[in-house]
Design an enzyme around this catalytic site. Sequence first.
Site, PDB file in Angstrom:
ATOM      1  N   HIS A   1       0.668  -1.122   0.062  1.00 46.96           N
ATOM      2  CA  HIS A   1      -0.036   0.078  -0.027  1.00 46.96           C
ATOM      3  C   HIS A   1       0.785   1.307  -0.076  1.00 46.96           C
ATOM      4  O   HIS A   1       2.069   1.111  -0.231  1.00 46.96           O
ATOM      5  CB  HIS A   1      -1.049  -0.100   1.209  1.00 46.96           C
ATOM      6  CG  HIS A   1      -0.518  -0.080   2.494  1.00 46.96           C
ATOM      7  ND1 HIS A   1       0.413   0.776   3.071  1.00 46.96           N
ATOM      8  CD2 HIS A   1      -0.308  -1.181   3.279  1.00 46.96           C
ATOM      9  CE1 HIS A   1       1.069   0.316   4.243  1.00 46.96           C
ATOM     10  NE2 HIS A   1       0.351  -0.893   4.404  1.00 46.96           N
TER      11      HIS A   1
ATOM     12  N   HIS B   1       4.033   1.709   2.033  1.00 48.27           N
ATOM     13  CA  HIS B   1       5.114   0.873   1.542  1.00 48.27           C
ATOM     14  C   HIS B   1       5.898   1.638   0.691  1.00 48.27           C
ATOM     15  O   HIS B   1       6.967   1.805   0.458  1.00 48.27           O
ATOM     16  CB  HIS B   1       5.033  -0.761   1.131  1.00 48.27           C
ATOM     17  CG  HIS B   1       4.141  -1.422   2.008  1.00 48.27           C
ATOM     18  ND1 HIS B   1       2.826  -1.920   1.728  1.00 48.27           N
ATOM     19  CD2 HIS B   1       4.566  -1.940   3.212  1.00 48.27           C
ATOM     20  CE1 HIS B   1       2.656  -2.721   2.912  1.00 48.27           C
ATOM     21  NE2 HIS B   1       3.439  -2.787   3.625  1.00 48.27           N
TER      22      HIS B   1
ATOM     23  N   CYS C   1       0.919 -10.014  21.279  1.00 43.90           N
ATOM     24  CA  CYS C   1      -0.044  -9.527  19.834  1.00 43.90           C
ATOM     25  C   CYS C   1       0.572 -10.529  18.753  1.00 43.90           C
ATOM     26  O   CYS C   1       1.500 -10.359  17.969  1.00 43.90           O
ATOM     27  CB  CYS C   1       0.148  -8.125  19.612  1.00 43.90           C
ATOM     28  SG  CYS C   1      -1.048  -7.694  17.891  1.00 43.90           S
TER      29      CYS C   1
ATOM     30  N   CYS D   1       1.575  -8.410  15.780  1.00 45.46           N
ATOM     31  CA  CYS D   1       2.910  -7.703  15.496  1.00 45.46           C
ATOM     32  C   CYS D   1       3.796  -8.979  15.844  1.00 45.46           C
ATOM     33  O   CYS D   1       4.977  -8.479  15.524  1.00 45.46           O
ATOM     34  CB  CYS D   1       2.806  -6.908  16.975  1.00 45.46           C
ATOM     35  SG  CYS D   1       1.757  -5.302  17.040  1.00 45.46           S
TER      36      CYS D   1
ATOM     37  N   CYS E   1      -3.603  -4.354  21.689  1.00 47.93           N
ATOM     38  CA  CYS E   1      -2.446  -3.810  21.091  1.00 47.93           C
ATOM     39  C   CYS E   1      -2.614  -2.255  20.478  1.00 47.93           C
ATOM     40  O   CYS E   1      -3.627  -1.916  19.972  1.00 47.93           O
ATOM     41  CB  CYS E   1      -2.125  -4.796  19.759  1.00 47.93           C
ATOM     42  SG  CYS E   1      -0.868  -4.203  18.528  1.00 47.93           S
TER      43      CYS E   1
ATOM     44  N   HIS F   1      -2.727  -2.576  16.485  1.00 44.26           N
ATOM     45  CA  HIS F   1      -3.839  -3.480  16.057  1.00 44.26           C
ATOM     46  C   HIS F   1      -5.246  -3.212  16.498  1.00 44.26           C
ATOM     47  O   HIS F   1      -6.185  -3.738  16.017  1.00 44.26           O
ATOM     48  CB  HIS F   1      -3.404  -4.887  15.747  1.00 44.26           C
ATOM     49  CG  HIS F   1      -2.285  -4.901  14.832  1.00 44.26           C
ATOM     50  ND1 HIS F   1      -0.861  -5.072  15.367  1.00 44.26           N
ATOM     51  CD2 HIS F   1      -2.123  -5.065  13.616  1.00 44.26           C
ATOM     52  CE1 HIS F   1      -0.226  -5.338  14.413  1.00 44.26           C
ATOM     53  NE2 HIS F   1      -0.846  -5.042  13.263  1.00 44.26           N
TER      54      HIS F   1
ATOM     55  N   LYS G   1     -13.819  13.981   0.388  1.00 44.20           N
ATOM     56  CA  LYS G   1     -14.799  13.673  -0.627  1.00 44.20           C
ATOM     57  C   LYS G   1     -14.022  12.984  -1.914  1.00 44.20           C
ATOM     58  O   LYS G   1     -12.996  13.011  -1.873  1.00 44.20           O
ATOM     59  CB  LYS G   1     -15.391  14.983  -1.123  1.00 44.20           C
ATOM     60  CG  LYS G   1     -14.448  16.117  -1.555  1.00 44.20           C
ATOM     61  CD  LYS G   1     -15.036  17.141  -2.223  1.00 44.20           C
ATOM     62  CE  LYS G   1     -14.390  18.229  -2.920  1.00 44.20           C
ATOM     63  NZ  LYS G   1     -13.410  18.904  -2.298  1.00 44.20           N
TER      64      LYS G   1
ATOM     65  N   LYS H   1     -12.345  12.842  -8.679  1.00 42.83           N
ATOM     66  CA  LYS H   1     -12.794  12.509 -10.027  1.00 42.83           C
ATOM     67  C   LYS H   1     -12.182  11.058 -10.435  1.00 42.83           C
ATOM     68  O   LYS H   1     -12.794  10.338 -10.896  1.00 42.83           O
ATOM     69  CB  LYS H   1     -12.654  13.651 -11.157  1.00 42.83           C
ATOM     70  CG  LYS H   1     -13.765  14.706 -11.001  1.00 42.83           C
ATOM     71  CD  LYS H   1     -14.164  15.502 -11.989  1.00 42.83           C
ATOM     72  CE  LYS H   1     -14.390  16.829 -11.650  1.00 42.83           C
ATOM     73  NZ  LYS H   1     -13.332  17.884 -11.130  1.00 42.83           N
TER      74      LYS H   1
HETATM   75 ZN   LIG Z   1      -0.415  -5.626  17.270  1.00 47.00          ZN
END
Ligand SMILES: [Zn+2]
Length: 507
Positions: free
Chosen positions: A17, A20, A125, A128, A143, A146, A295, A298
């Site tokens: 994403h 990164h 976690c 993690c 966590c 998360h 919002k 386009k």
């Molecule tokens: Zn975590």
Amino acid sequence: MSYYVTTPIYYVNGEPHLGHAYTTIAADVLARHMRQRGEDVFFLTGTDEHGEPVTQAAEKLGITPRELGDRHAVRFKQLAATLNATNDFFIRTTDPEHMEKVAQVVRRIHDNGHVYAGTYEGWYCPRCADFKTESELEDGNRCPIHKIELEIEKEDNWFFRLSTFQEPLERLYAERTDFVIPRNRYNEALAFIKSGLRDLSLSRARLKWGVPVPWDHSQVIYVWIDALLNYYTALSYAREDEDLTERYWPAHVHLIGKDILKFHAVIWPAMLMAADIEVPRRVGIHGYLLLGEHKMSKSLGNVIEPFHVAEVYGADALRFYVLREVSFGADGEVSPEGFETRYTTELANEYGNLASRTLAMLSRYRDGVVPDAAPAPRLQGEFEDLADTVCRRLDAIELTAALDEIWQRVKLLNRYVQDEEPWQLSKDEGAAEQLDQVLYSLAEGLRVVSVLLHPFMPGSAERLLAALGQEDLSLDGARLGAVGGGASIAELGQLFPRVEPPERSAA
Ligand SMILES: [Zn+2]
């Protein structure tokens, strides 16, 4: 001088994403800039493929962790290519060479007396792949990253004596006040060290997906220890028949997001000290790109998805936007509307139009040849220290500030052409010399900013330089007046064309 820059290795339990993309873009800017300075650069990125979260994600999909790694490693490689990143190697922690080297280094830490058997108990976690301290937990034992509810876990495993490195780490921070930048992150890491370091469990008993502990095959090495070592192991096998460790280690800078500060600024240098390996020169930390409520735009919808933006607007526009919009090192908001505004006002108008106007005037008034003249004194002063300033900013990993220095000159050139009105000068035969100076100064100014912009927007800068009849990208030439007149210009086309919103299908 050698210069080794890294991104974190990206975790393969999800799709790539914007976050990164952000680190990869920043690392690529530094790598390209240092190459312009003639340095011997090595740029590493890759994927982190071991640990519980990968196992869980694979299970959900009904595939093996290895298959999940293969699938996502391809996507992360595509991301680097899409962003036009010039990484010299792509490491995967499932590479057998990496795994073998991890075992060697961990064995050395053990043999140096920094490992013991113990029982660990704490808030764990699974996403993690890390235990949390009481103070880190959020309400409801959640966590902090998360937000999931954590449970107390207990297991026998091997411990790394992190606590014995408290004093050496404090010394490191005292001696090298730029070990971590920016300063607020340095302070944060140092405060964490001074608050007292607890030993760190170095292995996991319940997990099978990882590098086996060399002296106890019933356990695998903790995924973070395995992952951090990638920066070191990659150099030993990135080139066939050549070990690059001597040439590039210690790393010049590890670029990371602020969420993994503790691992890189505390645990990693301690591990290296324990293994008698030199610590990196510097850890550079960036903030988060925040996607607020917006919002719909386009053509981008309501998200900035790196593959999509690069496809519609080109990688350069994305590279420019993330480094321009949010001050590198701090958190800041990004949005599709913000992106489109900068694309239009800055890239298309301030840079793209300036280029096409300049080229059009050169062709109309001077038969497509850059006239020979001295740079305008008004610009000379403003460009004087530009290249040095950009170098200084980038040495300090102030990418946004470096880009802004260059962009101020782009704006200055726009004001210059507005004030000088070369289209008026062209009507006056007595002003031929003045017109020469204006056209030369514009072409020369565009050349200098484009050389400096090249690390940020390699494709566009190269196209513009080619249209100006230039190909030298070295920083030595990034001075106003360094190149004389005489070059023949070529067609450019639109650097940043208008993007039509996608057609909406009738619902
Ligand atoms: Zn975590």
